[in-house]
Scaffold this motif. Structure first.
Motif, PDB file in Angstrom:
ATOM      1  N   UNK A  27       0.908  -1.277   0.052  1.00  0.00           N
ATOM      2  CA  UNK A  27       0.105   0.021  -0.099  1.00  0.00           C
ATOM      3  C   UNK A  27       0.773   1.240  -0.009  1.00  0.00           C
ATOM      4  N   UNK A  28       0.249   2.240  -0.746  1.00  0.00           N
ATOM      5  CA  UNK A  28       1.237   3.570  -0.836  1.00  0.00           C
ATOM      6  C   UNK A  28       0.116   4.615  -0.098  1.00  0.00           C
ATOM      7  N   UNK A  29       0.678   5.443   0.462  1.00  0.00           N
ATOM      8  CA  UNK A  29      -0.091   6.828   1.088  1.00  0.00           C
ATOM      9  C   UNK A  29       0.066   7.872  -0.092  1.00  0.00           C
ATOM     10  N   UNK A  30      -1.055   8.458  -0.352  1.00  0.00           N
ATOM     11  CA  UNK A  30      -1.474   9.837  -1.222  1.00  0.00           C
ATOM     12  C   UNK A  30      -1.346  10.810  -0.083  1.00  0.00           C
ATOM     13  N   UNK A  31      -0.468  11.688  -0.467  1.00  0.00           N
ATOM     14  CA  UNK A  31      -0.419  13.097   0.643  1.00  0.00           C
ATOM     15  C   UNK A  31      -1.145  14.411  -0.391  1.00  0.00           C
ATOM     16  N   UNK A  32      -1.564  15.069   0.688  1.00  0.00           N
ATOM     17  CA  UNK A  32      -2.075  16.171   0.180  1.00  0.00           C
ATOM     18  C   UNK A  32      -1.729  17.162   1.289  1.00  0.00           C
ATOM     19  N   UNK A  33      -0.816  18.473   0.668  1.00  0.00           N
ATOM     20  CA  UNK A  33      -0.197  19.238   1.678  1.00  0.00           C
ATOM     21  C   UNK A  33       0.662  18.722   2.579  1.00  0.00           C
ATOM     22  N   UNK A  34       1.396  17.535   2.217  1.00  0.00           N
ATOM     23  CA  UNK A  34       2.530  17.044   3.055  1.00  0.00           C
ATOM     24  C   UNK A  34       2.000  16.235   4.081  1.00  0.00           C
ATOM     25  N   UNK A  35       0.535  15.893   4.029  1.00  0.00           N
ATOM     26  CA  UNK A  35      -0.148  14.877   5.058  1.00  0.00           C
ATOM     27  C   UNK A  35      -0.799  13.703   4.442  1.00  0.00           C
ATOM     28  N   UNK A  36      -0.495  12.441   5.054  1.00  0.00           N
ATOM     29  CA  UNK A  36      -1.297  11.258   4.169  1.00  0.00           C
ATOM     30  C   UNK A  36      -2.743  11.469   4.328  1.00  0.00           C
ATOM     31  N   UNK A  37      -3.270  11.425   3.256  1.00  0.00           N
ATOM     32  CA  UNK A  37      -4.821  11.563   3.195  1.00  0.00           C
ATOM     33  C   UNK A  37      -5.407  10.314   2.743  1.00  0.00           C
ATOM     34  N   UNK A  38      -4.953   9.606   1.764  1.00  0.00           N
ATOM     35  CA  UNK A  38      -5.477   8.375   1.080  1.00  0.00           C
ATOM     36  C   UNK A  38      -4.620   7.285   1.002  1.00  0.00           C
ATOM     37  N   UNK A  48      -7.816  -9.163   1.175  1.00  0.00           N
ATOM     38  CA  UNK A  48      -7.138  -9.677   2.270  1.00  0.00           C
ATOM     39  C   UNK A  48      -7.538  -8.900   3.606  1.00  0.00           C
ATOM     40  N   UNK A  49      -7.332  -7.461   3.464  1.00  0.00           N
ATOM     41  CA  UNK A  49      -7.781  -6.605   4.598  1.00  0.00           C
ATOM     42  C   UNK A  49      -9.084  -6.930   4.631  1.00  0.00           C
ATOM     43  N   UNK A  55      -9.925  -8.846  12.753  1.00  0.00           N
ATOM     44  CA  UNK A  55      -8.570  -8.852  13.252  1.00  0.00           C
ATOM     45  C   UNK A  55      -7.660  -7.691  13.449  1.00  0.00           C
ATOM     46  N   UNK A  56      -7.152  -7.849  14.620  1.00  0.00           N
ATOM     47  CA  UNK A  56      -5.992  -6.474  14.745  1.00  0.00           C
ATOM     48  C   UNK A  56      -4.737  -7.277  15.286  1.00  0.00           C
ATOM     49  N   UNK A  57      -3.768  -6.378  14.926  1.00  0.00           N
ATOM     50  CA  UNK A  57      -2.284  -6.716  15.144  1.00  0.00           C
ATOM     51  C   UNK A  57      -1.701  -5.690  15.958  1.00  0.00           C
ATOM     52  N   UNK A  58      -1.091  -5.995  16.915  1.00  0.00           N
ATOM     53  CA  UNK A  58      -0.387  -5.187  17.604  1.00  0.00           C
ATOM     54  C   UNK A  58       1.092  -5.580  18.276  1.00  0.00           C
ATOM     55  N   UNK A  59       1.977  -4.543  18.207  1.00  0.00           N
ATOM     56  CA  UNK A  59       3.238  -4.796  19.004  1.00  0.00           C
ATOM     57  C   UNK A  59       3.082  -4.818  20.504  1.00  0.00           C
ATOM     58  N   UNK A  60       3.644  -5.625  21.323  1.00  0.00           N
ATOM     59  CA  UNK A  60       3.138  -5.577  22.541  1.00  0.00           C
ATOM     60  C   UNK A  60       3.527  -4.013  23.251  1.00  0.00           C
ATOM     61  N   UNK A  61       4.441  -3.658  22.886  1.00  0.00           N
ATOM     62  CA  UNK A  61       4.936  -2.346  23.433  1.00  0.00           C
ATOM     63  C   UNK A  61       3.961  -1.184  22.852  1.00  0.00           C
TER      64      UNK A  61
END
Length: 84
Positions: A27-38, A48-49, A55-61
């Protein structure tokens, strides 16, 4: 959360093939005004998603405290059941 490759919104028209090639790999982020928007991703990645949407995946930290407590409680319960 994983850092996504980023493309400017203007790249949708200027560098379409490069953007699509990158989106096939991950996946790639599309930015607008330097902020990821899409996010742009392949249909396979989206499907797959969508299949694993509950389901969720988390690092324990990085895991939220309430989820960490539930996970530890469940693990302790499983360990107690195995030892009984």
């Amino acid at each position: 959360m994983q850092q996504l490759p980023e493309f400017k919104a203007a790249d949708l028209t200027r560098h379409t093939s490069e953007l699509f090639d990158a989106a096939i790999r991950s996946p790639v982020a599309i930015t607008k005004h330097r902020k990821p928007k899409f996010v742009l991703m392949s249909m396979d990645q989206y499907q797959q998603l969508a299949r694993g949407a509950t389901q969720q995946v988390h690092m324990i930290d990085e895991m939220p405290g309430d989820l960490k407590a539930l996970m530890i409680e469940g693990l302790e319960r499983d360990l107690d059941a195995d030892g009984a």
